[in-house]
Scaffold this motif. Sequence first.
Motif, PDB file in Angstrom:
ATOM      1  N   ALA A   1      20.759  -1.323  -6.748  1.00 58.92           N
ATOM      2  CA  ALA A   1      20.513  -2.706  -7.161  1.00 58.92           C
ATOM      3  C   ALA A   1      21.161  -2.985  -8.514  1.00 58.92           C
ATOM      4  CB  ALA A   1      19.024  -2.967  -7.221  1.00 58.92           C
ATOM      5  N   LYS A   2      21.178  -1.991  -9.372  1.00 60.94           N
ATOM      6  CA  LYS A   2      21.735  -2.195 -10.715  1.00 60.94           C
ATOM      7  C   LYS A   2      23.222  -1.871 -10.780  1.00 60.94           C
ATOM      8  CE  LYS A   2      17.525  -1.667 -13.378  1.00 60.94           C
ATOM      9  NZ  LYS A   2      16.799  -0.847 -14.348  1.00 60.94           N
ATOM     10  N   GLN A   3      23.832  -1.629  -9.640  1.00 62.06           N
ATOM     11  CA  GLN A   3      25.274  -1.381  -9.560  1.00 62.06           C
ATOM     12  C   GLN A   3      25.686  -0.197 -10.435  1.00 62.06           C
ATOM     13  OE1 GLN A   3      28.079  -4.223  -8.512  1.00 62.06           O
ATOM     14  NE2 GLN A   3      26.589  -4.029  -6.871  1.00 62.06           N
ATOM     15  N   GLU A   4      24.882   0.851 -10.405  1.00 60.32           N
ATOM     16  CA  GLU A   4      25.206   2.012 -11.227  1.00 60.32           C
ATOM     17  C   GLU A   4      26.269   2.868 -10.536  1.00 60.32           C
ATOM     18  OE1 GLU A   4      20.745   2.151 -13.140  1.00 60.32           O
ATOM     19  OE2 GLU A   4      21.391   3.767 -11.817  1.00 60.32           O
ATOM     20  N   THR A   5      27.221   3.329 -11.333  1.00 59.01           N
ATOM     21  CA  THR A   5      28.330   4.073 -10.748  1.00 59.01           C
ATOM     22  C   THR A   5      27.978   5.557 -10.605  1.00 59.01           C
ATOM     23  OG1 THR A   5      29.244   4.335 -12.936  1.00 59.01           O
ATOM     24  CG2 THR A   5      30.094   2.525 -11.618  1.00 59.01           C
ATOM     25  N   VAL A   6      28.473   6.134  -9.539  1.00 58.51           N
ATOM     26  CA  VAL A   6      28.207   7.541  -9.253  1.00 58.51           C
ATOM     27  C   VAL A   6      29.536   8.280  -9.194  1.00 58.51           C
ATOM     28  CG1 VAL A   6      27.204   9.159  -7.605  1.00 58.51           C
ATOM     29  CG2 VAL A   6      26.190   6.915  -7.884  1.00 58.51           C
ATOM     30  N   LEU A   7      29.571   9.431  -9.829  1.00 61.43           N
ATOM     31  CA  LEU A   7      30.753  10.279  -9.780  1.00 61.43           C
ATOM     32  C   LEU A   7      30.397  11.490  -8.924  1.00 61.43           C
ATOM     33  CD1 LEU A   7      33.588  10.997 -10.938  1.00 61.43           C
ATOM     34  CD2 LEU A   7      32.415  12.063 -12.851  1.00 61.43           C
ATOM     35  N   ILE A   8      31.078  11.635  -7.799  1.00 63.31           N
ATOM     36  CA  ILE A   8      30.814  12.787  -6.930  1.00 63.31           C
ATOM     37  C   ILE A   8      31.849  13.864  -7.231  1.00 63.31           C
ATOM     38  CG2 ILE A   8      30.618  13.604  -4.550  1.00 63.31           C
ATOM     39  CD1 ILE A   8      29.735  10.889  -3.705  1.00 63.31           C
ATOM     40  N   LEU A   9      31.376  15.027  -7.650  1.00 59.13           N
ATOM     41  CA  LEU A   9      32.298  16.093  -8.048  1.00 59.13           C
ATOM     42  C   LEU A   9      32.202  17.268  -7.084  1.00 59.13           C
ATOM     43  CD1 LEU A   9      31.767  16.000 -11.915  1.00 59.13           C
ATOM     44  CD2 LEU A   9      33.575  14.941 -10.556  1.00 59.13           C
ATOM     45  N   THR A  10      33.348  17.747  -6.676  1.00 59.61           N
ATOM     46  CA  THR A  10      33.411  18.819  -5.687  1.00 59.61           C
ATOM     47  C   THR A  10      34.457  19.851  -6.076  1.00 59.61           C
ATOM     48  OG1 THR A  10      32.838  17.234  -3.970  1.00 59.61           O
ATOM     49  CG2 THR A  10      33.787  19.311  -3.246  1.00 59.61           C
ATOM     50  N   PRO A  11      34.029  21.072  -6.404  1.00 55.95           N
ATOM     51  CA  PRO A  11      35.016  22.144  -6.530  1.00 55.95           C
ATOM     52  C   PRO A  11      35.372  22.566  -5.100  1.00 55.95           C
ATOM     53  CG  PRO A  11      32.896  22.694  -7.579  1.00 55.95           C
ATOM     54  CD  PRO A  11      32.672  21.531  -6.693  1.00 55.95           C
ATOM     55  N   LEU A  12      36.640  22.448  -4.778  1.00 57.11           N
ATOM     56  CA  LEU A  12      37.021  22.574  -3.370  1.00 57.11           C
ATOM     57  C   LEU A  12      37.955  23.755  -3.182  1.00 57.11           C
ATOM     58  CD1 LEU A  12      37.590  19.403  -1.339  1.00 57.11           C
ATOM     59  CD2 LEU A  12      39.021  21.335  -0.836  1.00 57.11           C
ATOM     60  N   ALA A  13      37.514  24.728  -2.408  1.00 59.64           N
ATOM     61  CA  ALA A  13      38.372  25.875  -2.129  1.00 59.64           C
ATOM     62  C   ALA A  13      38.908  25.778  -0.703  1.00 59.64           C
ATOM     63  CB  ALA A  13      37.599  27.165  -2.312  1.00 59.64           C
TER      64      ALA A  13
ATOM     65  N   LYS B   1      33.800  27.510 -15.057  1.00 63.38           N
ATOM     66  CA  LYS B   1      34.934  26.920 -15.767  1.00 63.38           C
ATOM     67  C   LYS B   1      35.553  25.797 -14.945  1.00 63.38           C
ATOM     68  CE  LYS B   1      36.036  30.974 -18.494  1.00 63.38           C
ATOM     69  NZ  LYS B   1      36.951  32.114 -18.648  1.00 63.38           N
ATOM     70  N   ALA B   2      35.640  26.017 -13.634  1.00 63.59           N
ATOM     71  CA  ALA B   2      36.193  24.979 -12.772  1.00 63.59           C
ATOM     72  C   ALA B   2      35.302  23.740 -12.798  1.00 63.59           C
ATOM     73  CB  ALA B   2      36.331  25.507 -11.349  1.00 63.59           C
ATOM     74  N   ARG B   3      33.991  23.963 -12.697  1.00 64.60           N
ATOM     75  CA  ARG B   3      33.053  22.839 -12.728  1.00 64.60           C
ATOM     76  C   ARG B   3      33.155  22.077 -14.047  1.00 64.60           C
ATOM     77  NH1 ARG B   3      29.013  22.638  -8.736  1.00 64.60           N
ATOM     78  NH2 ARG B   3      28.655  24.594  -7.636  1.00 64.60           N
ATOM     79  N   ASN B   4      33.190  22.831 -15.168  1.00 67.56           N
ATOM     80  CA  ASN B   4      33.266  22.167 -16.468  1.00 67.56           C
ATOM     81  C   ASN B   4      34.563  21.387 -16.624  1.00 67.56           C
ATOM     82  OD1 ASN B   4      30.778  23.157 -17.245  1.00 67.56           O
ATOM     83  ND2 ASN B   4      31.646  24.989 -18.185  1.00 67.56           N
ATOM     84  N   SER B   5      35.675  21.988 -16.191  1.00 67.26           N
ATOM     85  CA  SER B   5      36.966  21.298 -16.301  1.00 67.26           C
ATOM     86  C   SER B   5      36.924  19.994 -15.530  1.00 67.26           C
ATOM     87  CB  SER B   5      38.098  22.150 -15.735  1.00 67.26           C
ATOM     88  OG  SER B   5      38.170  23.364 -16.419  1.00 67.26           O
TER      89      SER B   5
END
Lengths: 372, 520
Positions: free
Chosen positions: A91-103, A195-199
């Motif tokens: 409802a508040k139009q909040e943005t979501v960032l979906i992060l995926t370390p992908l092998a 490290k991958a997640r943090n990067s």
Amino acid sequence: MSPSPRSLRRTNPISVVLALLLAVGFIYFIFSEPSDGAASNQIRDATKSAANALSPPSLPFRKPKDDEELVATPVVHYMMSNLTNSAEAEAKQETVLILTPLARFYQEYWDNLLSLSYPHELISLGFILPKGKDGNTATQLLQEQVAKTQSGSKSKRFASITILRQDTESPLQTQSEHERHKLENQKARRAAMSKARNSLLFTTLGPRTSWVLWLDSDIIETPPTLIQDLAAHDKPVIVPNCFQRFYNKELGRMDVRPYDFNSWVDSPTAQAMGEKMGKDDILLEGYPEMATYRTLMAYMVEPDGDTTKEVQLDGVGGTALLVKADVHRDGAMFPPFAFYHLIETEGFAKMASRLGWKSWGLPNYFVFHYNE
Amino acid sequence: MLPSFNSSTTGGKMHRHGYSNGHTSYSLRPSRSDFEPHQFQPRSHNSLRRRRQLIYRLGILCLCLPVLLWFFPSLRTYILSTVTLGGLFSSSEDFQLETVRYYDLSNVQGTARGWEREERILLCAPLRDAAPHLPMFFSHLRNLTYPHKLIDLAFLVGDSKDNTITLLTELLESLQHDKDPNMWYGEISIMEKDFGQTVNQDVESRHGFAAQASRRKSMAQARNWLLSAALRPTHSWVYWRDVDVETAPFTILEDLMRHNKDVIVPNVWRPLPDWLGGEQPYDLNSWQESETALALADTLDEDAVIVEGYAEYATWRPHLAYLRDPYGDPDMEMEIDGVGGVSILAKARVFRQGVHFPAFSFEKHAETEGFGKMAKRMKFSVVGLPHYTIWHLYEPSVDDIRHMEDMERERKDKEEKEREERERMERIKEQFDDPASQWDKDKNDIKDMATKEYLESEGQQQDGQHKDEHEQPEADREQEQVPAPAPAQAQAPEKKEGEGEKKPSEEEKKSGEGEKKAEV
């Protein structure tokens, strides 16, 4: 003589009007979808897109034209005080960032992502892929799907997609499930993973991101309302229970079993073990040679239990994990070193708690892991 | 239907055929009926009707379109875009926003000669009530020699009570509208975030021991918010710079970069007023770990934060600041464990891999010192340059201000006293006649008398007088000069220059008086 002119001459004016109406309706049907897209594009233009390619990766940008005059980049203000992350995320139009370390790329993962019902124009995606042959294959498959989605139906398009190639060496060449889960390989593997997640996190987290959803590339089944459901709890860090579907030979039918053991409540035994350990040693969960007697969320499941039941946790798994962006901004990251003898997502929960953010789990709310 | 020219070329044959067969041929080939060459035939009703239908349909369509456009305004932009851009797929994609980006992080590792490889730097500056320092900071920005277009600026303005934001925006706008395109910077972001901090930002409360731990933690939080919102996959370096740096080399970015270290800091000193010794080490947060400090850390509880430069925690650590030699080699490096935040150049991959400014007690340290500790923990190189110095602005502390007020009062008292003394002397002068002319007159009289005596005695003792003739005037001169320099030397170290010159003349007068009195 062809029959068509004759029939037209004979037709009733009413049917002509009806045909006209039909035609208008048909044209409207054709154009209605892009017209929606155009409208949302206008929203994007006005508020979310940036005028130059140096914009935050979580925002789309306008491609500079070749003949465009050289102009200085504008001064951009971001009102981060007004940024919310609340229970009414949609409802508040909040943005979501979906992060995926992908092998490895699984088509089921992408299909599940597309089926998420949270408005896609509020979702940005971030991927990080390792270097090497496997990484190249996965990148290629991913880019094919990205290209298809981002040029397809506008309601399915995501706000922006960032694809990163890792700069850190992956300590293990093989990504097979067995090799990956060996105890001695765990520390190096999870340090590299951290490290991958943090990067991925620190380069894609933009000034307008409200939520960060960590979703592993082998999560192939979630409820379509995953984001709304998790956000509704309004917790700084919240994790659903990660299970795996498999064919149970004894019962002769498909069954589920727990998969992720990294979500737990700490035990005195584990604390005592930690105190005896060296500074750089880590405690791991799910290995018989290291019995910690922690209370695992994987075993807290109640049959037909309330899916909204919350449990406070001390360690969290990262297969699916919704985090308020503020937690990451305060500095909670995935430690690639032994942090209170914890590493990666478990260390993250510890660091978040050191910063005053508590972690929660939903034992009766499931997401499903791929079965190799 | 056959084209008409076709029928005309075979015209002769068909003509004959037509004549001979009459209507038979017509009925056998009905499709040729329209092309009867020797007879005018108007267009059939059929084709006329078809054309009318076409016009009719087009008319309906033309009517429908405006109606559609009227009801769905969003359609207009869609049609407009396809029409103006040729309606091709490629051009309509141009019109769309770019949403997919691809980066290879191994291209942004950071090297010793970044300006040649066009490596981007993120310059971060956390601000709070910083308006007075901004003009100075922007003059530094204008002077940086690293290509400006490769530098992205990011500011976090929080809990400011002054006009920091408006002034900052104004200065940035003028910088980006400079006539010289080389002045323009890359991406510029101002993050506005109020953390609701209550800690006062004035010098005294900022540096008081009790406030340190919570102040450092909230500073760390601000730094993390700034970095996480501004760091991009395009950055190779991150440079942290306080706005209250007064003097720094224009080439500081290149100078620090050349060392090719993961984290590097220069030495930070500050100039002081003369009465405080002229200069002083400023940033005591760059240090090497010591056994004492590690032992101390073990005795403290989990949330304690060790801060440097306070008597409460005697750590005996070697500080970068105290190792400065003004004539030392500016390229000399020193391994350090804690870093100060005035001017840090770090490779972006340090931050990418998770090193940040702990807003909690990390190994008993927070903020920049904790940052150094964490970077070391993750095996990054952390280095300080003891002989490469930048100068922080001198802001007098409350003690200093008090001291300066005391000094000011003292100076005023002294001036008051001197003024009184001078007035007293004036009064004395008025009461007595000016002794100088009298003294000159007397002197001349004495001289005359001496000359007379000399001339008289000359005739009698001519042989033995040569020596006396030379000595006598010299002794005379000495007698005049002696009173002048002696008191001046004695008083100079204590008194100001003006006084130093004045006093001796008074002394002279006094002594002159004395002499006069004696003579009288």
